[in-house]
Design an enzyme around this catalytic site. Structure first.
Site, PDB file in Angstrom:
ATOM      1  N   HIS A 215       0.798  -1.238   0.000  1.00  0.00           N
ATOM      2  CA  HIS A 215       0.000   0.000   0.000  1.00  0.00           C
ATOM      3  C   HIS A 215       0.831   1.288   0.000  1.00  0.00           C
ATOM      4  O   HIS A 215       0.519   2.239   0.720  1.00  0.00           O
ATOM      5  CB  HIS A 215      -0.946   0.000   1.206  1.00  0.00           C
ATOM      6  CG  HIS A 215      -2.112  -0.926   1.030  1.00  0.00           C
ATOM      7  ND1 HIS A 215      -2.276  -2.078   1.762  1.00  0.00           N
ATOM      8  CD2 HIS A 215      -3.171  -0.868   0.190  1.00  0.00           C
ATOM      9  CE1 HIS A 215      -3.386  -2.696   1.396  1.00  0.00           C
ATOM     10  NE2 HIS A 215      -3.947  -1.990   0.437  1.00  0.00           N
ATOM     11  N   GLU A 239       3.505  -5.820  -3.779  1.00  0.00           N
ATOM     12  CA  GLU A 239       2.770  -4.750  -4.456  1.00  0.00           C
ATOM     13  C   GLU A 239       2.971  -3.398  -3.786  1.00  0.00           C
ATOM     14  O   GLU A 239       2.875  -3.267  -2.576  1.00  0.00           O
ATOM     15  CB  GLU A 239       1.281  -5.098  -4.459  1.00  0.00           C
ATOM     16  CG  GLU A 239       0.389  -4.070  -5.145  1.00  0.00           C
ATOM     17  CD  GLU A 239      -1.066  -4.489  -5.131  1.00  0.00           C
ATOM     18  OE1 GLU A 239      -1.932  -3.596  -5.211  1.00  0.00           O
ATOM     19  OE2 GLU A 239      -1.354  -5.700  -5.039  1.00  0.00           O
ATOM     20  N   GLU A 265      -2.163   0.807  -9.462  1.00  0.00           N
ATOM     21  CA  GLU A 265      -3.541   1.104  -9.083  1.00  0.00           C
ATOM     22  C   GLU A 265      -3.764   2.588  -8.855  1.00  0.00           C
ATOM     23  O   GLU A 265      -4.892   3.063  -8.912  1.00  0.00           O
ATOM     24  CB  GLU A 265      -3.934   0.329  -7.822  1.00  0.00           C
ATOM     25  CG  GLU A 265      -3.261   0.801  -6.541  1.00  0.00           C
ATOM     26  CD  GLU A 265      -3.788   0.083  -5.312  1.00  0.00           C
ATOM     27  OE1 GLU A 265      -4.606   0.685  -4.586  1.00  0.00           O
ATOM     28  OE2 GLU A 265      -3.378  -1.062  -5.072  1.00  0.00           O
ATOM     29  N   HIS A 315      -6.314  -4.313 -11.159  1.00  0.00           N
ATOM     30  CA  HIS A 315      -6.792  -4.023  -9.801  1.00  0.00           C
ATOM     31  C   HIS A 315      -8.309  -3.941  -9.848  1.00  0.00           C
ATOM     32  O   HIS A 315      -8.887  -3.551 -10.850  1.00  0.00           O
ATOM     33  CB  HIS A 315      -6.189  -2.682  -9.369  1.00  0.00           C
ATOM     34  CG  HIS A 315      -6.500  -2.248  -7.987  1.00  0.00           C
ATOM     35  ND1 HIS A 315      -7.504  -1.361  -7.693  1.00  0.00           N
ATOM     36  CD2 HIS A 315      -5.922  -2.549  -6.798  1.00  0.00           C
ATOM     37  CE1 HIS A 315      -7.518  -1.124  -6.392  1.00  0.00           C
ATOM     38  NE2 HIS A 315      -6.580  -1.844  -5.826  1.00  0.00           N
TER      39      HIS A 315
END
Length: 402
Positions: A215, A239, A265, A315
């Protein structure tokens, strides 16, 4: 081809706006799924009564801003043909937004773009993927996400992960690093994250892929240190190890790890992905159909990734109804498609939105065959919903956790 579709196809070749295909009505609906954030759907209707649906990406507390963006963009869309998709999207960016994008703008544009494709497909009696060159696959691998929300202990994570595997998923995503999200992590935070991952791997066995989402949280020194500890457990990818626009840091992290790096994303349009490829900052990209600019933009970004030998894993932090269907339509045309996201906690509400929403079986979704996006929205259910804001959030008094 039906006589109506034949007439429309002929008219497309002859006029900028074939008779009956002009968009006359645009409506927006907001649904509270009682889980984390509201969902925003768009309905367009043509002069001939053909309906198309789209879904906008949303975040906590930002749904109303996105609804307002849709309302303003809708004034530019009314009267245009559902087949004028590329032209409308370019004009929206160049003239409406004057080339100054934002999450709210691109989320709104993505929803309208999807709805245009859905209506176009229904007008011609074809799935969207047939209008984009035809499908390259009949099955789409998915990974389960959202199952770890609110869990704390390693045992809680392990038990929840095992339940996902029991439901047929052979790939699951998680973020074991304790909150809050900050640039630097403590040793205690990293120790907890590794313990959670170890318990999950023990619970699901070696045959299940574990995808780690970071994140956008960490500086390279901590992202590298943490990922190197994760690698012992055979993770599928790492990620967003750091902020997505810091490509120098992303590339630095990628060079130091054996695990594939994912980003995308939080990037919107082709222009944002070009430097990712040039900097060799990612092995896999994960653009979202509901904020990247829509179905065609997602397909074009995937095409850009091909010569760089970068894979695409769309995503999909959206419902598993409209947005997932739009993702699959685009993914059907991608040679470099890898896997896509499936939010388990939104499955129930999604089947109320669309009773025939796409459902994974043994971790895979079958290629839909119906026209448009391939699903049927229950308008009576959507229209019966009243706006409810998500639950209020509170934040820490101070920033630092170090």
């Amino acid at each position: 081809m039906s006589s109506t579709a034949t007439a429309v196809a002929t008219a497309i070749a002859e006029t900028p706006c074939p008779p009956g295909t002009a968009i006359e009505r645009i409506e927006t609906f907001v649904i509270n799924p009682d889980w984390r954030k509201n969902l925003v759907f768009v309905r367009v209707e043509t002069a001939d009564g053909v309906v198309g649906w789209g879904e906008a990406y949303t975040q906590y507390d930002r749904d109303r801003a996105i609804v307002e963006q849709i309302a303003e963009l809708s004034r530019c869309l009314k009267g245009r043909s559902v087949f004028g998709i590329k032209n409308f999207c370019q004009i929206a960016f160049d003239d409406f937004a004057q080339r100054r994008g934002s999450l709210e703008f691109f989320a709104a544009l993505s929803a309208l773009e999807q709805a245009m494709w859905d209506a176009a497909g229904h007008t011609l009696g074809q799935p969207v993927y047939n209008l984009l060159g035809g499908p390259m696959r009949e099955r789409f691998r998915v990974y389960a996400n959202g199952w770890g929300y609110g869990l704390e202990t390693p045992r809680e994570h392990a038990e929840a992960a095992a339940r996902m595997v029991a439901q047929g998923f052979d790939a699951i995503k998680m973020d074991p690093l304790p909150k809050p999200w900050r640039t630097f992590a403590t040793r205690e935070q990293m120790d907890v994250a590794v313990k959670i991952l170890a318990e999950v791997r023990s619970a699901v066995g070696d045959g299940v892929e574990i995808l780690i989402d970071n994140h956008r949280r960490l500086a390279p020194m901590h992202a590298i240190a943490l990922a190197q500890r994760y690698e012992e457990y055979g993770i599928y990818w790492f990620e967003e190890p750091c902020q997505a626009h810091n490509l120098q840091a992303m590339a630095q992290i990628r060079r130091r790890l054996r695990t594939p790096i994912v980003t995308g994303e939080e990037l919107y349009t082709k222009s944002a992905f070009r430097p990712v490829f040039e900097a060799e900052a990612a092995d896999i990209i994960n653009p979202d159909v509901s904020n990247v600019g829509g179905i065609l933009e997602l397909k074009e970004i995937a095409a850009m990734a091909e010569p760089f030998m970068v894979a695409v894993s769309p995503h999909n932090y959206n419902s598993t109804s409209v947005a997932l269907a739009a993702t699959v339509q685009a993914a059907a045309t991608m040679p470099n498609f890898l896997i896509t996201e499936y939010f388990v906690p939104l499955e129930s509400i999604s089947h109320q939105v669309a009773p025939d929403a796409l459902v994974p079986v043994q971790g895979h979704i079958e290629l839909p065959r119906k026209p448009g996006l391939g699903i049927t929205v229950d308008e009576a259910f959507i229209r019966a919903q009243t706006y409810r804001p998500p639950a209020a959030r509170s934040f820490r008094a101070f920033h630092s956790v170090l």
